[in-house]
Design a protein around this motif. Structure first.
Motif, mmCIF file in Angstrom:
data_model
loop_
_atom_site.group_PDB
_atom_site.id
_atom_site.type_symbol
_atom_site.label_atom_id
_atom_site.label_comp_id
_atom_site.label_asym_id
_atom_site.label_seq_id
_atom_site.Cartn_x
_atom_site.Cartn_y
_atom_site.Cartn_z
ATOM 1 N N THR A 28 0.832 -1.208 0.000
ATOM 2 C CA THR A 28 0.000 0.000 0.000
ATOM 3 C C THR A 28 0.864 1.255 0.000
ATOM 4 N N LEU A 29 1.848 1.288 0.895
ATOM 5 C CA LEU A 29 2.720 2.466 0.989
ATOM 6 C C LEU A 29 3.559 2.638 -0.269
ATOM 7 N N ALA A 30 4.014 1.523 -0.872
ATOM 8 C CA ALA A 30 4.793 1.606 -2.116
ATOM 9 C C ALA A 30 3.953 2.215 -3.232
ATOM 10 N N GLY A 31 2.691 1.794 -3.319
ATOM 11 C CA GLY A 31 1.818 2.332 -4.353
ATOM 12 C C GLY A 31 1.452 3.786 -4.120
ATOM 13 N N VAL A 32 1.129 4.141 -2.869
ATOM 14 C CA VAL A 32 0.764 5.519 -2.534
ATOM 15 C C VAL A 32 1.928 6.475 -2.775
ATOM 16 N N ASN A 33 3.127 6.063 -2.357
ATOM 17 C CA ASN A 33 4.292 6.966 -2.404
ATOM 18 C C ASN A 33 5.033 6.969 -3.730
ATOM 19 N N PHE A 34 5.027 5.823 -4.451
ATOM 20 C CA PHE A 34 5.871 5.718 -5.648
ATOM 21 C C PHE A 34 5.144 5.229 -6.892
ATOM 22 N N GLY A 35 3.815 5.164 -6.818
ATOM 23 C CA GLY A 35 3.040 4.783 -7.994
ATOM 24 C C GLY A 35 3.330 3.356 -8.436
ATOM 25 N N PHE A 36 3.442 3.175 -9.766
ATOM 26 C CA PHE A 36 3.683 1.848 -10.327
ATOM 27 C C PHE A 36 5.174 1.516 -10.445
ATOM 28 N N ALA A 37 6.044 2.438 -10.021
ATOM 29 C CA ALA A 37 7.476 2.335 -10.315
ATOM 30 C C ALA A 37 8.155 1.107 -9.733
ATOM 31 N N LEU A 38 7.583 0.514 -8.668
ATOM 32 C CA LEU A 38 8.256 -0.598 -7.990
ATOM 33 C C LEU A 38 7.596 -1.953 -8.240
ATOM 34 N N LEU A 39 6.732 -2.034 -9.239
ATOM 35 C CA LEU A 39 6.113 -3.325 -9.555
ATOM 36 C C LEU A 39 7.159 -4.365 -9.965
ATOM 37 N N LEU A 183 6.291 -2.613 -14.273
ATOM 38 C CA LEU A 183 6.463 -4.055 -14.085
ATOM 39 C C LEU A 183 7.723 -4.591 -14.737
ATOM 40 N N PHE A 184 8.084 -4.051 -15.906
ATOM 41 C CA PHE A 184 9.182 -4.648 -16.682
ATOM 42 C C PHE A 184 10.424 -3.774 -16.820
ATOM 43 N N ILE A 185 10.356 -2.509 -16.389
ATOM 44 C CA ILE A 185 11.533 -1.633 -16.471
ATOM 45 C C ILE A 185 11.950 -1.252 -15.060
ATOM 46 N N PRO A 186 13.031 -1.877 -14.544
ATOM 47 C CA PRO A 186 13.479 -1.581 -13.172
ATOM 48 C C PRO A 186 13.815 -0.109 -12.992
ATOM 49 N N SER A 187 13.265 0.492 -11.956
ATOM 50 C CA SER A 187 13.539 1.886 -11.636
ATOM 51 C C SER A 187 13.358 2.076 -10.141
ATOM 52 N N GLU A 188 14.407 2.511 -9.508
ATOM 53 C CA GLU A 188 14.328 2.739 -8.062
ATOM 54 C C GLU A 188 13.654 4.068 -7.764
ATOM 55 N N GLY A 189 13.836 5.027 -8.679
ATOM 56 C CA GLY A 189 13.225 6.331 -8.518
ATOM 57 C C GLY A 189 13.630 6.989 -7.210
ATOM 58 N N ILE A 249 -1.141 -1.561 -7.257
ATOM 59 C CA ILE A 249 -1.869 -0.899 -8.350
ATOM 60 C C ILE A 249 -3.040 -0.084 -7.805
ATOM 61 N N THR A 250 -3.791 -0.666 -6.878
ATOM 62 C CA THR A 250 -4.919 0.048 -6.273
ATOM 63 C C THR A 250 -4.451 1.322 -5.580
ATOM 64 N N ALA A 251 -3.387 1.190 -4.796
ATOM 65 C CA ALA A 251 -2.854 2.345 -4.064
ATOM 66 C C ALA A 251 -2.315 3.408 -5.014
ATOM 67 N N ALA A 252 -1.654 2.968 -6.095
ATOM 68 C CA ALA A 252 -1.057 3.910 -7.043
ATOM 69 C C ALA A 252 -2.117 4.651 -7.855
ATOM 70 N N ALA A 253 -3.166 3.914 -8.266
ATOM 71 C CA ALA A 253 -4.169 4.501 -9.154
ATOM 72 C C ALA A 253 -5.237 5.303 -8.421
ATOM 73 N N SER A 254 -5.357 5.076 -7.118
ATOM 74 C CA SER A 254 -6.452 5.705 -6.367
ATOM 75 C C SER A 254 -6.240 7.186 -6.103
ATOM 76 N N GLY A 255 -4.971 7.589 -6.005
ATOM 77 C CA GLY A 255 -4.673 8.983 -5.698
ATOM 78 C C GLY A 255 -4.807 9.335 -4.233
ATOM 79 N N VAL A 256 -5.053 8.332 -3.389
ATOM 80 C CA VAL A 256 -5.177 8.570 -1.950
ATOM 81 C C VAL A 256 -3.818 8.964 -1.370
ATOM 82 N N GLN A 257 -3.800 9.956 -0.490
ATOM 83 C CA GLN A 257 -2.557 10.435 0.121
ATOM 84 C C GLN A 257 -2.640 10.315 1.645
ATOM 85 N N ASN A 258 -1.534 10.638 2.304
ATOM 86 C CA ASN A 258 -1.452 10.648 3.774
ATOM 87 C C ASN A 258 -1.922 9.321 4.383
ATOM 88 N N VAL A 259 -1.303 8.246 3.911
ATOM 89 C CA VAL A 259 -1.637 6.906 4.385
ATOM 90 C C VAL A 259 -0.475 6.359 5.195
#
Length: 407
Positions: A28-39, A183-189, A249-259
């Protein structure tokens, strides 16, 4: 279909074990804070999990022994054997007792998102009603002592959990191109290596290696079942990976913040997708918590059984005493609101040391012709194993450094 369900079980338990409240929160925190970048990190962790768990399953089926029992028998030097047993004992038994509080609390968070908090005041103590109920459910399921009952319960809970998180992911209507890129391009961001390691560490966990090798030896007798075990493992772990990705994905796409945790996330979804979205997350979190509340004590009991050379498993009084002790400690810490920080930090350090050690030992034993015969590792399995060991060494070092830095 009946034949397929007959051969489902050990892999589902492993999948249910690694998708606990910790995984839900980290994803959840990975999706909220970094979007899809860590899939991609989750994809890597699923591959690593498949490689190590296949070795553990093959060891269990061929030797008809659990990993802790093999450790006790195969390390011939007394000093090394005692050191290995003490390390395993400390990391798995004490560690799982500490983490059990988190598992029960995670299930309580799921209930709390849709039901009022109930606290019993008993003199100087206050006991959380939901912590007690969840512990009681786990106790009853384990006390039955029937492996087939365990399988059916976990198949049902994993099914509910999977549907809950996957449906919620579809509700968010994610950007497919961004999702595939993550998912397929590694990026630590901007995430930092520790966040990447946390995602991998929630999937590749030491106690699952002990749990898996033990339960396959009880379900399947003889090498003729290897093909079935591998197929079941592949689909079960892959489903677990899809569930973890669905949470990100849910956390990244939802736009919810302060989690800060999954319960906050469930509450944050309600204004966007309605009350039913909150229910899906709550039910998923409850299922994740209760499955881990069962597997953590079970794994601890199997470790003690192997280390001490006990012959009987689920139906043994001594075996039941171990898992019930872990479960009761978890309930106490959870219901009384205690935070066993020191024990958990110790468990993290021990597990950080244990994971690469166990991975190396597992790699060694599955290459031994005297133990595995023609079912020892192939060259491809060795190549994959070496790569995974290097990852676990790096993961272990980072885990230890992060905890020591927090002391």
């Amino acid at each position: 279909m009946r034949s397929w369900f007959k051969n489902v079980g050990p892999g589902v338990l492993v999948s249910a074990a690694f998708i606990g409240p910790g995984t839900v929160t980290v994803c959840t925190l990975a999706g909220v804070n970094f979007g899809f970048a860590l899939l991609w990190a989750l994809l890597l962790s699923i591959i690593a999990c498949l490689v190590l768990q296949e070795m553990a399953a093959r060891l269990g089926i061929i030797t008809q022994k659990g990993l802790s029992e093999v450790i006790r028998e195969e390390i011939k030097i007394p000093l090394f054997r005692v050191a290995a047993i003490v390390l395993v004992f400390a990391a798995i038994v004490v560690g799982n007792a500490a983490y059990e509080a988190g598992n029960i609390t995670g299930a309580v968070l799921g209930i709390s998102a849709i039901a009022p908090k109930i606290v019993w005041e008993t003199g100087i103590f206050s006991i959380d009603f939901w912590s007690f109920i969840i512990s009681l459910i786990a106790f009853i399921i384990l006390a039955i002592g029937n492996y087939k009952v365990l399988e059916r319960v976990f198949i049902a809970l994993v099914g509910i959990m999977s549907l809950s998180f996957i449906i919620t992911a579809f509700l968010t209507k994610p950007d497919l191109l961004a999702m595939l890129k993550g998912l397929f391009i590694p990026s630590e961001g901007s995430a930092g290596i520790l966040t990447v390691m946390a995602l991998i560490g929630t999937t590749v966990v030491p106690y699952n290696l002990f749990l898996h090798s033990s339960i396959v030896s009880e379900k399947w007798k003889g090498p003729g079942f290897l093909k079935i075990a591998r197929k079941e493992l592949f689909w079960a772990i892959s489903l677990g990976g899809i569930v973890s990705m669905a949470i990100v994905i849910t956390a990244a796409a939802s736009g919810v913040q302060n989690v800060s945790n999954a319960a906050d996330f469930a509450a944050g979804l309600e204004p966007l997708f309605g009350e039913y979205a909150t229910w899906f997350i709550a039910v998923g979190l409850f299922s994740a918590g209760i499955t881990s509340s069962i597997t953590a004590p079970l794994a601890a009991a199997y470790v003690v059984k192997g280390c001490l050379g006990w012959k009987k498993g689920l139906t043994s009084g001594k075996f039941k005493m171990v898992w019930s002790s872990v479960l009761i400690l978890g309930m106490i810490f959870s219901s009384l609101g205690l935070k066993p920080v020191t024990i958990i930090q110790f468990a993290q350090v021990a597990n950080g040391i244990l994971l690469p050690v166990i991975a190396v030992f597992l790699f060694w034993v599955v290459n031994r012709t005297s133990l595995m015969g023609e079912h020892r590792n192939t060259k491809l399995q060795n190549a994959l194993g070496i790569a995974i060991i290097l990852i676990t060494v790096f993961l272990g070092a980072k885990s230890i450094l992060s905890v020591l830095g927090a002391l």
